[in-house]
Design a protein around this motif. Structure first.
Motif, mmCIF file in Angstrom:
data_model
loop_
_atom_site.group_PDB
_atom_site.id
_atom_site.type_symbol
_atom_site.label_atom_id
_atom_site.label_comp_id
_atom_site.label_asym_id
_atom_site.label_seq_id
_atom_site.Cartn_x
_atom_site.Cartn_y
_atom_site.Cartn_z
ATOM 1 N N TYR A 114 -48.298 -19.121 12.688
ATOM 2 C CA TYR A 114 -48.281 -19.631 14.050
ATOM 3 C C TYR A 114 -47.784 -18.557 15.012
ATOM 4 O O TYR A 114 -47.246 -17.523 14.600
ATOM 5 N N GLU A 123 -40.319 -22.807 19.446
ATOM 6 C CA GLU A 123 -41.402 -23.798 19.477
ATOM 7 C C GLU A 123 -42.698 -23.128 19.018
ATOM 8 O O GLU A 123 -42.962 -21.968 19.340
ATOM 9 N N ARG A 124 -43.485 -23.873 18.256
ATOM 10 C CA ARG A 124 -44.796 -23.399 17.837
ATOM 11 C C ARG A 124 -45.785 -23.684 18.956
ATOM 12 O O ARG A 124 -45.972 -24.842 19.343
ATOM 13 N N LEU A 125 -46.398 -22.640 19.472
ATOM 14 C CA LEU A 125 -47.333 -22.813 20.563
ATOM 15 C C LEU A 125 -48.672 -23.323 20.042
ATOM 16 O O LEU A 125 -49.137 -22.915 18.970
ATOM 17 N N GLU A 126 -49.264 -24.216 20.808
ATOM 18 C CA GLU A 126 -50.591 -24.702 20.450
ATOM 19 C C GLU A 126 -51.609 -23.655 20.891
ATOM 20 O O GLU A 126 -51.935 -23.535 22.073
ATOM 21 N N SER A 146 -54.706 -19.973 24.311
ATOM 22 C CA SER A 146 -54.671 -21.353 24.784
ATOM 23 C C SER A 146 -55.778 -21.443 25.834
ATOM 24 O O SER A 146 -56.951 -21.372 25.498
#
Length: 568
Positions: A114, A123-126, A146
């Motif tokens: 990730y 935080e894991r970025l989408e 993203s």
């Protein structure tokens, strides 16, 4: 009930091997040529942006032994291969060198999990991963997207691999070596692919030579004790307590390490009181750059507990020692380099803002200043701290020779000092905190210790009040004085001997406590050889605050300055 946010206690400290440069930070393994993450600092995202893998990259093989060139460049060896991981100075990338000792195939593989964004927690970025090969530069490219690309990695190999499966999970193979991989990081693919090509054009030897030269320059002219300990701490702090961001701006921060529990953010105290003096000794040009950046970006919110890399408060709460960090850092810079009207003109407005903010905390009738949080970032029992007020007085006094209207600063510093001797003295020694004419608390906090008062220039070592205070701090009546094979002082925030306590003992000028601190730094395992926030008094293993780069800078400063008698 005190609403504390204490440090998480570690039962087993992590095994980690940090390396990097000002642009890229890397977490490697001390057991094998493996990278778990690599990343950059980002002003735009107000944190640290990391590729994270399981592992992100590894070289096949077994039976590895690790060493470090110049206490920073990891080298792994086994019977078949030597692997060197280099974060080239002045470049946004890495170079990985594989040198076989016998014939046979070579393999490098990776498994990207990730893209993470860190400030305190991660935080894991989408993000979607997009991979490809760029025919124009010959680079293999990996992007995390993203709505736009967040971070891109470009890869070149010299010679090209005989087999390549490229993607978030990749395998590279060669029939023989030596082989050098070049990895470039950038905000998007064009920069990543061209950076990888640039690194390959410069070549392994050129990149290594420039980096070794910089590492040597950082630690020249050191004449204090434990040179290897000094070099280890200085270099770690130099590359992990500051960064050049993805946007090209310098920033100061507590740490870039994922193992430090509040990494990826700015504390004025950590940056300017603990790290800056070591940086000033090692690299004056860089010290000027980051000093200007901190005044320009963060000084608009002086004294805030913690701030985003871009400036605004992240964890609010006024701390006088954090505000005092600004004038004291500027004074130290001018003391080291000489009067500088141009710099003073540039920084005058931000510093006037600091002075105005602190003035809001002045006692209604006395030259004393309140704080909301203590130097360990916890609420205080009484709002007037002896250390904080002494620090503010020293900062004003040391800045006054360079400041237009400096006589007023000097008079205020003198008034604070005289008032502290009247109000903070209780039962023949200094209280840690107090109300004027009222309640008081005897304690000490290694992150802002009364042991430092002579070193700062507030009083002399012969002062009977200070001597009685130091005797209490270093004695059994102090509930946070810990005996053992590796003794030291802690606090309620971390109930173990502290890495800060080691620096305080050295800077106190008291020979036996300083000697014990040097013994701990030389013999205790600590945090992979770095001083942690706290450590076990019997085993010497880290208990809280590993990967603490700003503290490493404070240790380096203490080692360099501890043998001198003048304030520094």
């Amino acid at each position: 009930m005190e609403l504390m946010t204490p440090a998480p206690i570690l039962e087993t400290p992590p095994a980690h091997l940090p390396t990097g440069n000002l642009e890229v930070h890397v977490e490697a393994s001390p057991h094998a040529p493996t990278i778990s993450r690599m990343g950059v600092a980002s002003l735009g995202l107000n944190g640290l942006l990391d590729w994270v893998g399981a592992p992100l990259l590894e070289v096949s093989g077994q039976g590895w032994q690790v060493s470090r060139l110049s206490d920073w460049i990891p080298i792994w060896e086994n019977a078949q291969l030597t692997v060197t991981l280099l974060a080239p100075y002045g470049e946004r990338g890495l170079a990985l060198r594989l040198e076989p000792k016998q014939n046979g195939p070579l393999q490098v593989a990776g498994n990207l999990e990730y893209l993470g964004l860190r400030r305190f927690r991660e935080e894991r970025l989408e993000a979607a991963f997009r991979t490809g090969h760029d025919a124009w530069t010959g680079s293999y490219v990996l992007e995390a997207r993203s709505e736009r690309t967040l971070l891109a990695l470009g890869l070149q190999a010299d010679p090209p691999p005989t087999r390549i499966d490229w993607g978030p999970q990749f395998v590279l193979e060669w029939a023989h070596g030596p082989v050098t991989l070049y990895l470039g990081l950038a905000p998007e693919a064009d920069g990543a692919r061209t950076t990888a090509l640039h690194l390959r054009r410069v070549g392994w030897e050129g990149l290594l030579r420039k980096t070794l030269n910089k590492l040597a320059l950082l630690t020249t002219n050191y004449t204090g004790p434990l040179y290897e300990v000094y070099r280890r701490h200085l270099i770690f702090s130099y590359f992990y307590a500051q960064a050049d961001t993805l946007e090209g701006e310098p920033v100061l921060l507590t740490s870039r390490s994922p193992h430090y529990y509040v990494s990826g953010a700015y504390w004025a105290r950590d940056a300017l009181l603990w790290f800056f003096p070591a940086l000033l000794k090692a690299d004056r040009k860089r010290a000027r750059e980051v000093l200007k950046a901190a005044f320009r970006r963060q000084a608009r919110w002086p004294g805030e507990h913690a701030q985003y890399l871009a400036g605004p408060p992240l964890y609010p709460g006024f701390e006088l020692d954090q505000a005092a960090a600004y004038p004291l850092a500027l004074a130290r810079y001018l003391e080291a380099t000489g009067p500088n009207p141009e710099l003073l003109h540039e920084l005058r407005a931000p510093l006037e803002g600091v002075l105005a903010r602190v003035a809001e905390e002045r006692h209604p009738s006395l030259p004393l200043y309140r704080t909301f949080l203590s130097p360990t970032d916890d609420p205080v029992k009484e709002p007037y701290l002896t250390y904080d007020n002494a620090l503010w007085a020293v900062a004003l006094e040391r800045l006054s020779p360079f400041w237009q209207g400096g006589e007023a600063l000097k008079l205020e510093a003198r008034a604070i000092r005289e008032t502290l001797y009247r109000q903070a003295e209780r039962n023949g020694r200094f209280a840690f905190s107090f109300e004027p004419g009222g309640a008081h608390t005897f304690s000490d906090e290694p992150a802002g210790s009364l042991l430092l008062l002579p070193r700062l220039g507030f009083c002399s070592r012969q002062d009977p009040l200070w001597q009685a205070t130091a005797l209490w701090i270093l004695g059994n009546d102090n509930p946070h004085h810990y005996k053992g094979r590796f003794p030291g002082e802690g606090s309620a925030h971390f109930p173990f001997p502290s890495g800060f306590g080691l620096a305080n003992r050295i800077l106190s000028g008291l020979l036996r406590p300083a000697g014990d601190a040097l013994m701990v730094l030389e013999q205790a395992p600590l945090d992979q050889g770095y001083a942690p926030e706290s450590f076990d008094p019997e085993t010497g293993q880290a208990r809280t605050g590993v990967g603490f780069a700003a503290l490493a800078g404070f240790i380096a400063y203490a080692l360099a300055a501890g043998s001198r008698l003048n304030p520094a």
